[in-house]
Design a protein around this motif. Structure first.
Motif, short mmCIF file in Angstrom:
data_model
loop_
_atom_site.label_atom_id
_atom_site.label_comp_id
_atom_site.label_asym_id
_atom_site.label_seq_id
_atom_site.Cartn_x
_atom_site.Cartn_y
_atom_site.Cartn_z
N ALA A 74 3.61 -78.58 -20.63
CA ALA A 74 4.91 -78.79 -21.26
C ALA A 74 5.38 -77.53 -21.99
O ALA A 74 6.57 -77.18 -21.94
CB ALA A 74 4.84 -79.96 -22.24
N ILE A 75 4.46 -76.82 -22.62
CA ILE A 75 4.82 -75.57 -23.31
C ILE A 75 5.30 -74.52 -22.30
O ILE A 75 6.32 -73.85 -22.51
CB ILE A 75 3.62 -75.03 -24.12
N VAL A 76 4.58 -74.38 -21.20
CA VAL A 76 4.97 -73.41 -20.17
C VAL A 76 6.31 -73.80 -19.56
O VAL A 76 7.17 -72.94 -19.31
CB VAL A 76 3.86 -73.31 -19.09
N GLU A 77 6.50 -75.09 -19.34
CA GLU A 77 7.76 -75.57 -18.76
C GLU A 77 8.92 -75.32 -19.72
O GLU A 77 10.02 -74.95 -19.29
CB GLU A 77 7.64 -77.06 -18.43
N CYS A 81 12.16 -73.03 -18.85
CA CYS A 81 13.54 -73.52 -18.96
C CYS A 81 14.38 -72.61 -19.86
O CYS A 81 15.55 -72.34 -19.57
CB CYS A 81 13.56 -74.94 -19.50
N CYS A 82 13.78 -72.13 -20.93
CA CYS A 82 14.50 -71.22 -21.83
C CYS A 82 14.84 -69.92 -21.12
O CYS A 82 15.94 -69.38 -21.27
CB CYS A 82 13.68 -70.94 -23.09
N LYS A 95 21.81 -68.74 -26.83
CA LYS A 95 21.00 -67.59 -26.39
C LYS A 95 20.00 -67.20 -27.48
O LYS A 95 18.84 -66.90 -27.20
CB LYS A 95 21.90 -66.39 -26.06
N LYS A 96 20.44 -67.24 -28.72
CA LYS A 96 19.56 -66.92 -29.84
C LYS A 96 18.42 -67.94 -29.93
O LYS A 96 17.26 -67.57 -30.13
CB LYS A 96 20.36 -66.90 -31.14
N LEU A 97 18.75 -69.23 -29.74
CA LEU A 97 17.73 -70.28 -29.75
C LEU A 97 16.72 -70.05 -28.64
O LEU A 97 15.51 -70.12 -28.86
CB LEU A 97 18.38 -71.66 -29.60
N TYR A 98 17.20 -69.77 -27.43
CA TYR A 98 16.30 -69.55 -26.30
C TYR A 98 15.39 -68.35 -26.55
O TYR A 98 14.19 -68.39 -26.27
CB TYR A 98 17.08 -69.36 -25.00
N LYS A 99 15.97 -67.28 -27.08
CA LYS A 99 15.15 -66.08 -27.37
C LYS A 99 14.10 -66.38 -28.44
O LYS A 99 12.97 -65.91 -28.34
CB LYS A 99 16.05 -64.93 -27.82
N ASN A 100 14.49 -67.15 -29.45
CA ASN A 100 13.53 -67.51 -30.50
C ASN A 100 12.39 -68.36 -29.95
O ASN A 100 11.23 -68.17 -30.31
CB ASN A 100 14.23 -68.23 -31.65
N VAL A 101 12.73 -69.32 -29.08
CA VAL A 101 11.69 -70.17 -28.48
C VAL A 101 10.74 -69.31 -27.65
O VAL A 101 9.51 -69.44 -27.75
CB VAL A 101 12.32 -71.30 -27.63
N ILE A 102 11.28 -68.42 -26.83
CA ILE A 102 10.44 -67.56 -25.98
C ILE A 102 9.58 -66.65 -26.84
O ILE A 102 8.37 -66.51 -26.60
CB ILE A 102 11.33 -66.74 -25.02
N LYS A 108 2.92 -66.86 -30.89
CA LYS A 108 2.14 -67.82 -31.67
C LYS A 108 1.29 -68.77 -30.84
O LYS A 108 0.32 -69.32 -31.34
CB LYS A 108 3.07 -68.67 -32.54
N PHE A 109 1.66 -69.00 -29.58
CA PHE A 109 0.96 -70.03 -28.81
C PHE A 109 -0.39 -69.54 -28.32
O PHE A 109 -0.50 -68.47 -27.72
CB PHE A 109 1.79 -70.48 -27.61
#
Length: 145
Positions: A74-77, A81-82, A95-102, A108-109
């Motif tokens: 799920a994390i990789v997925e 998606c981002c 775009k900022k949200l997607y960059k932050n998630v990536i 951290k993961f």
């Protein structure tokens, strides 16, 4: 609260791993001692129960590992998606949200570990069975020496 729960969960998983490993060795020793005695119906029943308990421990551990592997997928997925949505979306906040998630995922993961001792992933049953086989060979050497 969540951190306390996670630490408790990882301690529980670590204890389950050690319990399965130690009981596997104990059951192997019992199975060996029963096999060396004269065969009877009692020995067959005892050996069947011994084998059943080993399978139960493997099943419980496999269920824990399956949950962890589903989480990793799920994390990789989510990261995939981002990355896909980053190029197609024009909204700057998204775009900022997607960059932050990536960025957070990449920095951290890490795979979960049971108190930093054992990494919990799909290779764990293979590593445990490898170690169990090595120790069973040692038990066999002592039994037939």
């Amino acid at each position: 609260m969540l951190q306390c729960f996670c630490k408790l969960l990882f301690v529980t998983i670590l204890l389950q791993i050690f319990d399965g490993f130690i009981h596997g060795l104990i059951y192997a020793q019992i199975f060996l001692e029963l096999s060396l005695e004269i065969t009877s119906s009692t020995n067959t029943v005892a050996q069947s129960f011994t084998f059943g308990w080993v399978l139960k421990n493997i099943l419980v551990l496999s269920l824990c590992i399956k949950g962890c592997e589903e989480f990793y997928i799920a994390i990789v997925e989510a990261e995939r998606c981002c990355v896909m949505n980053l190029g197609s979306n024009r909204h700057p906040d998204l775009k900022k949200l997607y960059k932050n998630v990536i960025r957070t995922n990449r920095s951290k993961f890490t795979k979960m570990s049971a108190c930093g001792v054992i990494t919990i992933d799909a290779t764990l049953p293979l590593r445990l069975s490898d170690q169990l086989a090595i120790y069973i060979v040692v038990l066999l050497q002592f039994a037939f020496h």
